[in-house]
Design a protein around this motif. Structure first.
Motif, PDB file in Angstrom:
ATOM      1  N   ALA A  15     -29.070  33.219 -15.690  1.00  0.00           N
ATOM      2  CA  ALA A  15     -30.060  34.339 -15.404  1.00  0.00           C
ATOM      3  C   ALA A  15     -30.548  35.099 -16.765  1.00  0.00           C
ATOM      4  CB  ALA A  15     -29.383  35.375 -14.682  1.00  0.00           C
ATOM      5  N   ALA A  16     -29.231  35.213 -17.745  1.00  0.00           N
ATOM      6  CA  ALA A  16     -29.510  36.024 -18.919  1.00  0.00           C
ATOM      7  C   ALA A  16     -30.368  35.203 -19.789  1.00  0.00           C
ATOM      8  CB  ALA A  16     -28.290  36.258 -19.417  1.00  0.00           C
ATOM      9  N   ALA A  17     -30.207  33.996 -19.766  1.00  0.00           N
ATOM     10  CA  ALA A  17     -31.106  33.214 -20.545  1.00  0.00           C
ATOM     11  C   ALA A  17     -32.790  33.034 -20.121  1.00  0.00           C
ATOM     12  CB  ALA A  17     -30.565  31.503 -20.594  1.00  0.00           C
ATOM     13  N   GLU A  24     -31.541  42.920 -17.691  1.00  0.00           N
ATOM     14  CA  GLU A  24     -32.463  42.318 -16.409  1.00  0.00           C
ATOM     15  C   GLU A  24     -31.705  41.244 -15.489  1.00  0.00           C
ATOM     16  OE1 GLU A  24     -35.311  43.222 -15.498  1.00  0.00           O
ATOM     17  OE2 GLU A  24     -35.076  44.980 -17.293  1.00  0.00           O
ATOM     18  N   ALA A  25     -30.653  40.312 -16.279  1.00  0.00           N
ATOM     19  CA  ALA A  25     -29.826  39.639 -15.615  1.00  0.00           C
ATOM     20  C   ALA A  25     -28.998  40.618 -14.466  1.00  0.00           C
ATOM     21  CB  ALA A  25     -28.985  38.709 -16.452  1.00  0.00           C
ATOM     22  N   PRO A  33     -24.544  45.494 -16.503  1.00  0.00           N
ATOM     23  CA  PRO A  33     -24.580  44.893 -17.467  1.00  0.00           C
ATOM     24  C   PRO A  33     -23.211  44.519 -18.479  1.00  0.00           C
ATOM     25  CG  PRO A  33     -26.269  46.567 -17.690  1.00  0.00           C
ATOM     26  CD  PRO A  33     -25.148  46.721 -16.580  1.00  0.00           C
ATOM     27  N   THR A  34     -22.335  45.389 -18.286  1.00  0.00           N
ATOM     28  CA  THR A  34     -20.897  44.949 -18.853  1.00  0.00           C
ATOM     29  C   THR A  34     -20.340  43.814 -18.290  1.00  0.00           C
ATOM     30  OG1 THR A  34     -20.546  47.395 -19.173  1.00  0.00           O
ATOM     31  CG2 THR A  34     -18.722  45.874 -19.400  1.00  0.00           C
ATOM     32  N   ALA A  35     -20.739  43.698 -16.945  1.00  0.00           N
ATOM     33  CA  ALA A  35     -19.929  42.479 -16.262  1.00  0.00           C
ATOM     34  C   ALA A  35     -20.520  41.351 -16.825  1.00  0.00           C
ATOM     35  CB  ALA A  35     -20.091  42.604 -14.811  1.00  0.00           C
ATOM     36  N   SER A  37     -21.966  40.727 -19.581  1.00  0.00           N
ATOM     37  CA  SER A  37     -21.611  40.594 -21.122  1.00  0.00           C
ATOM     38  C   SER A  37     -20.028  39.883 -21.090  1.00  0.00           C
ATOM     39  CB  SER A  37     -21.350  41.746 -21.696  1.00  0.00           C
ATOM     40  OG  SER A  37     -20.828  41.512 -23.104  1.00  0.00           O
ATOM     41  N   HIS A  38     -19.272  40.358 -20.119  1.00  0.00           N
ATOM     42  CA  HIS A  38     -18.108  39.904 -19.926  1.00  0.00           C
ATOM     43  C   HIS A  38     -17.900  38.360 -19.493  1.00  0.00           C
ATOM     44  CE1 HIS A  38     -13.662  39.850 -19.181  1.00  0.00           C
ATOM     45  NE2 HIS A  38     -13.880  39.281 -17.832  1.00  0.00           N
ATOM     46  N   GLN A  39     -18.902  38.094 -18.724  1.00  0.00           N
ATOM     47  CA  GLN A  39     -19.106  36.420 -18.201  1.00  0.00           C
ATOM     48  C   GLN A  39     -19.535  35.547 -19.081  1.00  0.00           C
ATOM     49  OE1 GLN A  39     -18.196  35.216 -15.483  1.00  0.00           O
ATOM     50  NE2 GLN A  39     -17.949  36.817 -13.730  1.00  0.00           N
ATOM     51  N   ILE A  40     -20.446  36.172 -20.116  1.00  0.00           N
ATOM     52  CA  ILE A  40     -20.753  35.518 -20.952  1.00  0.00           C
ATOM     53  C   ILE A  40     -19.841  35.233 -22.006  1.00  0.00           C
ATOM     54  CG2 ILE A  40     -22.632  35.313 -23.023  1.00  0.00           C
ATOM     55  CD1 ILE A  40     -23.702  35.018 -20.187  1.00  0.00           C
TER      56      ILE A  40
END
Length: 308
Positions: A15-17, A24-25, A33-35, A37-40
């Motif tokens: 989704a982010a890509a 937006e993801a 957004p923090t979640a 960033s954490h997953q990435i």
């Protein structure tokens, strides 16, 4: 065993890509957004490479991210497409028709496209079996059975009366009954004995010929195999004109002479009390095919329906 990162992190990365944005993801996935960033970061740690370059108000895929993204994108697209198809198919009514292997292959299958064209919302399932399968609505809805049309407890509608004549490949160069002496004769074993089943002996009697010793005999346990052998030019066969009408119409085989003798018949059999609209469409299709495609074989045998 597959060693994959957590599916949740792959979904977040895709989704982010695709959106080129953690924010937006996060909106699409209904997380923060923090979640995201954490997953990435967890995914990058698992793989051992960086997937994004993080810049002010912007994230850019690294070469590794560019490599991974289309693989995941296509995979998730395929998942979505197949799951949607399964859901659509589950919602569609299914009509299951059972018939012999020969009738299914030679009569039903060539006509399926016309059913699909006129009934796009109904799935048709053809269950070929030379055994008599029980009619259980929802499992086996309709049966095309070969016989005398008497099926106690069920509704039986005659589709077509069978007719038999010698048929063969043109290259055998047989034009008169007497010339059958010089070509192999093809036989197949009737699964259920009945004195009304045509045989070469009964055809010889009807033709006024004295039975003779053929050049050779090919015996098959299956009617479909006998048809294939005849079409391949391996001999002359006394076969159902109902089942070989396509080959006759296309000129692949010929029926050089008579007489044409009768057999039993193909009957549409169903359990009483069924009111399914899909079932009604399937029955209407079968009857229409009989009227349109087999009018010549129906000329002397009016359709009848009996409930026993």
């Amino acid at each position: 065993m597959r060693r994959l990162p957590p599916l949740s992190s792959l979904r977040v990365f895709e989704a982010a890509a695709r959106l080129r944005s953690f924010k937006e993801a996060a909106k699409e996935l209904a997380v923060t957004p923090t979640a995201v960033s954490h997953q990435i970061r967890g995914l990058e740690a698992h793989i051992g490479v960086r997937l994004f370059e993080r810049r002010a108000r912007q994230v850019i895929l690294t070469p590794s991210g560019e490599t991974l993204y289309p693989v995941l994108r296509d995979g998730f697209d395929n998942f979505a497409r197949e799951i949607a198809a399964l859901a659509r198919n589950q919602a569609r009514p299914v009509v299951t028709i059972t018939a012999t292997h020969a009738f299914t292959a030679k009569w039903l299958v060539p006509r399926v496209s016309r059913f699909q064209a006129s009934n796009p919302g109904i799935n048709l399932r053809l269950l070929a079996s030379d055994d008599v399968l029980p009619l259980n609505p929802g499992m086996v809805d309709l049966a095309v059975r070969y016989g005398r049309g008497v099926y106690p407890g069920f509704i039986s509608t005659t589709l077509v009366a069978d007719r038999f004549a010698p048929v063969m490949h043109p290259r055998l160069n047989v034009s008169r009954p007497e010339e059958l002496r010089r070509v192999p004769l093809i036989n197949f074993a009737w699964r259920n004995p009945d004195p009304a089943h045509p045989t070469w002996q009964s055809w010889f009697r009807e033709a006024g010929l004295t039975p003779f010793e053929p050049a050779s005999v090919l015996d098959f346990s299956d009617e479909s195999h006998a048809i294939q052998a005849m079409v391949a030019g391996h001999g002359a066969a006394l076969l159902s004109l109902v089942l070989v009408q396509e080959e006759l119409a296309d000129g692949l085989i010929i029926q050089p002479f008579g007489p044409v003798i009768g057999g039993l018949g193909y009957h549409l059999v169903e359990a009483p009390g069924q009111t399914s609209t899909a079932l009604a469409h399937a029955k209407a299709w079968l009857l229409a095919e009989v009227h349109e495609g087999d009018a010549d074989s129906q000329a002397d045998t009016p359709q009848r329906q009996t409930r026993l």
